[in-house]
Write a protein that holds these residues in place. Sequence first.
Motif, short mmCIF file in Angstrom:
data_model
loop_
_atom_site.label_atom_id
_atom_site.label_comp_id
_atom_site.label_asym_id
_atom_site.label_seq_id
_atom_site.Cartn_x
_atom_site.Cartn_y
_atom_site.Cartn_z
N VAL A 622 0.86 -1.20 0.00
CA VAL A 622 0.00 0.00 0.00
C VAL A 622 0.89 1.24 0.00
CG1 VAL A 622 -1.72 1.32 1.26
CG2 VAL A 622 -1.89 -1.19 1.14
N TRP A 623 0.64 2.14 -0.97
CA TRP A 623 1.38 3.41 -1.06
C TRP A 623 0.38 4.57 -1.03
CZ3 TRP A 623 6.66 3.67 -1.17
CH2 TRP A 623 7.35 2.47 -1.50
N THR A 624 0.89 5.72 -0.64
CA THR A 624 0.09 6.95 -0.67
C THR A 624 0.34 7.64 -2.00
OG1 THR A 624 0.26 7.20 1.72
CG2 THR A 624 -0.39 9.15 0.45
N MET A 633 -4.53 9.70 -1.70
CA MET A 633 -5.27 8.44 -1.79
C MET A 633 -4.39 7.31 -1.26
SD MET A 633 -6.73 8.70 -5.70
CE MET A 633 -5.07 8.81 -6.36
N GLN A 634 -5.01 6.35 -0.61
CA GLN A 634 -4.32 5.12 -0.21
C GLN A 634 -4.56 4.09 -1.31
OE1 GLN A 634 -2.29 4.75 2.53
NE2 GLN A 634 -2.64 6.98 2.59
N MET A 635 -3.47 3.71 -1.99
CA MET A 635 -3.59 2.84 -3.15
C MET A 635 -2.91 1.49 -2.87
SD MET A 635 -5.22 4.84 -5.22
CE MET A 635 -5.07 4.21 -6.87
N ASN A 655 -5.32 0.07 -6.95
CA ASN A 655 -6.69 -0.05 -6.41
C ASN A 655 -6.83 0.93 -5.26
OD1 ASN A 655 -9.25 -0.92 -5.75
ND2 ASN A 655 -8.55 -2.75 -4.68
N ASP A 656 -7.79 1.86 -5.38
CA ASP A 656 -8.02 2.88 -4.35
C ASP A 656 -8.72 2.24 -3.15
OD1 ASP A 656 -8.55 5.05 -2.81
OD2 ASP A 656 -9.54 6.22 -4.39
N ILE A 657 -8.00 2.19 -2.03
CA ILE A 657 -8.57 1.57 -0.82
C ILE A 657 -8.72 2.60 0.29
CG2 ILE A 657 -7.62 -0.71 -1.37
CD1 ILE A 657 -5.41 -0.14 0.67
N GLU A 659 -11.33 4.53 1.20
CA GLU A 659 -12.55 4.34 1.97
C GLU A 659 -12.52 3.03 2.73
OE1 GLU A 659 -14.94 6.46 2.55
OE2 GLU A 659 -13.79 7.94 1.37
N SER A 660 -12.03 1.97 2.08
CA SER A 660 -12.01 0.67 2.75
C SER A 660 -11.06 0.67 3.93
CB SER A 660 -11.61 -0.43 1.76
OG SER A 660 -10.29 -0.21 1.27
N GLN A 661 -9.95 1.46 3.82
CA GLN A 661 -9.03 1.56 4.96
C GLN A 661 -9.70 2.24 6.13
OE1 GLN A 661 -5.19 3.29 4.37
NE2 GLN A 661 -4.24 1.27 4.17
N LYS A 662 -10.51 3.31 5.81
CA LYS A 662 -11.24 4.00 6.88
C LYS A 662 -12.20 3.02 7.55
CE LYS A 662 -11.04 8.61 4.82
NZ LYS A 662 -11.84 9.73 4.23
N ASN A 663 -12.94 2.27 6.71
CA ASN A 663 -13.87 1.29 7.27
C ASN A 663 -13.13 0.22 8.06
OD1 ASN A 663 -15.95 2.64 6.00
ND2 ASN A 663 -15.87 1.35 4.15
N SER A 664 -11.94 -0.16 7.59
CA SER A 664 -11.15 -1.17 8.29
C SER A 664 -10.73 -0.67 9.66
CB SER A 664 -9.93 -1.54 7.46
OG SER A 664 -9.12 -2.47 8.14
#
Length: 871
Positions: A622-624, A633-635, A655-657, A659-664
């Motif tokens: 995962v990179w910014t 964006m967290q990609m 892959n833009d994650i 939102e999913s990282q926030k949810n995680s």
Amino acid sequence: MFDIHNLTLYSFHDNSHVKRVKLLFYNKLKTIIFVDSRTINKCQTLSNKSLLYQSINANSQPQILICAESEDYQVEFVNEALKQKLKGMGVFPDNSFVGKNYLEVAAHSMSVNDINELRKSFEECISTKKSNRFSSVTDPNWESISYPLLDDQGNVQYILRTFQETYYEQNKIRQSLFEDAHASIFITDKKGNISDVNQASSVLTGYSKEELLTMNLADLVDPEELLEKPSEIKNLDNNKVINIKRTSIHKNGRRGVISTSMSSLPNGLVLAFARDITAEYEQNLALEHSEKALQSVMESIPSCVKLVDKNLVLKDINKSGLDYVEASSKEEIIGRNVLGLIEPAYKKAFQETYDAAYKGKSGRLVFELTGLKGTKRWMETRAVSFKDARTGEHFILGVTQDITEQKRKNDLNIEVNERFQTVTNATNDAIWDWDAKADKTWANKRLLKLYGSGQDPDKINRETFFERVHPDDKKRIYDVFHKSLETKKDKLLSEYRFRTGNGEYRHFLDRALIKYDADGKPLRILGAMQDITEIKRNEEKLKKSDKKHRYLFHNNPLPMFIYMVEDLRITDCNQASLEKYGYTREEFLKLTIKDIRPPSEVDKIVAEFDKKIEAGDKDNRVWTHCKKNGELMQMDITVHIITHEGEKSALVLANDITESQKNSEELKKTNHRLKTSNQIAHLGYWEYDFETNKIVWTEELYDILRIGAGRTEVELEEVMAVVNPDDAIIIQKQYTEALQNLGRTYHTGFRITWPNGEVRNIISVSKALKDPQTNKMIAEGTFQDVTERLRQLKAIEKQNEQFGKIAWLQSHKVRAPLARIMGLTALLKHDNLKDQKELIDFIHKSSEELDEIIKEVVRHTEQVSIKEMNK
């Protein structure tokens, strides 16, 4: 070389005559003298080859003339005696080795070690210009003498090698003559006067019987010896036998040694048995000399020479043999069985070889030996039968040499050859080796299979190869082949179609190495044909699928782009990348991957590409990233290192994650809160599989049940083992009922006992159901430790009981004295009371009674405490 100045007179003898021959010298040092045991031949200068050959040919001993000036010791001439000897042995009957390398010819009947030693003797003969002897270990019945023949300048031009039978063969002939000899008989008086003789006596002495009868035994003996050792005939008694040896003089003047055995006859005469032991005497002298010479040879040769008896007990061994077996002296090893030094795997073969040698059949064996100090050596031994001439004892003569290094090289060669055969047979490539001079090709099984069963392997050559090359490829391959040879290239690489045995043309990639001779002409070419037909077909398929891949790249819903590893420049991208990052295509292809990262991560990117990256490498992390407008964006980035348009590149799937990282993160917090609340409430989840009889649970259940430390799975029996037996019956009954009422929730209370003996109270909430994924019957629920809660409830009950008592005291006991005090107080308001003292006494008494009641209330209140509530 003969020292001619010192060689003035030689004496030679045969069985019965002594010859004295004066050597004649002509032309000073230019005269060549050849000497054997019977004759002397001489010739003039070496320039007269005809005379030289005649002189050698006239010699009765086998001789061979070798050119010393040639590097390979070429055979110049062989005399008639050697030809006849070789013909009788069945070796080179046609004299075919004249003009050939003598060492190569000798190798047919001699060991490698003998050939090396013979070469050294030739080199020594040339360097020292002196003759030397050579004894073959392979055939101990012969030895040779090498004589240097010098030219006018004093250089060694030829080596004359003379062969002669050694003592071992001569001894057999002499021994046979000795065994067949007849003794001579003399009859004399006590003074030695001869009165009678037999015919053998005349043969012995040379005198006729009539002459002998007029003589005395003393007349036949050397006078000087007789003076030194007078006759003992006069000392003979009736039962006495005298054995004497005397030097006799034959009638013709020849001297000899006679052995005489004398004894007295009843009539006073003397009986004498005489035997000519001259030959035997000389033989013993020669034997002593031969034994000394043999011992000298044994001690000087580098091979191990040993004598063993039929039981393989060592009788004698030379110094080299002591070194091989690591013995410091003969005493340390002689008398031991040599089998003790042989490695177990070779003992049987060694025994059989030496047994056969003892019976007269010589043999050879390679075996492994272990010395007294543990050193292992590979040895080659030759064993022959041997008979001691003095004692008649029968032994085995073994000549053994260390071949450890030779065997190591041979084993290495065998291993390399086996490895080559294994590789050529195992590989799917067709291996070929073309001999350019013979125009023949060796082929492995794979290549022979390509040609087909109808192809003669011995006729695979350049012509048969080009016949099978595809017509469209033939000229190109032919030109490449010949151009490589003309330019002296050492490698050849070509690709062509080749017709196999079944008529099918298949694609091959041919790699070859070319070896040239000193003149630059090709000697051989070793190559490997790799069948690349499938690769070619796959390339065609790849070309067809390339359009599909490009479609997938450009129409992928996730951002995909390609950048060069060398300079990080973005070289291609799909539409999703432009939409995600907010650039136009022209803008995006002018960027590097550093431009789509925040400044804080640029150094990390550069550090990553300082590492060695190879094609085929893969990375996922995962990179910014940042958009054109600066939004971060967290990609989730997956990188494949590929070769794109000839350059090492990286294919990126993003892959833009965000939102999913926030949810995680929220999920992690929720899980943490749930876990914390479960720990506080002493609550744990479990799931029971009816088929496997196993329970899967959360880690809180270990704190509740105190079993299964560190495990997430336990057996049902482990849980039931800590449940109170009375409660276990209830639980079993309830689970049976739950199976019949799927989905119904059951509340169960039971007691467990911890390992320290403490009893705890548990409440279970559970239900039975079918797992929607596996369709298995399971039960799931929670365990909660309510021991502390029950204790608190009991404390509250006790507290309420105390509060009841206090309320009763307040409503009954406190009320009575208080009422009295209130009444008495009311009376004090009226002044008409006559006796106030009595009234005051009642008030005081009621006050004391009220004080006691209040104290009792305080005592009951003090009993209601936090400690009581925690019991």
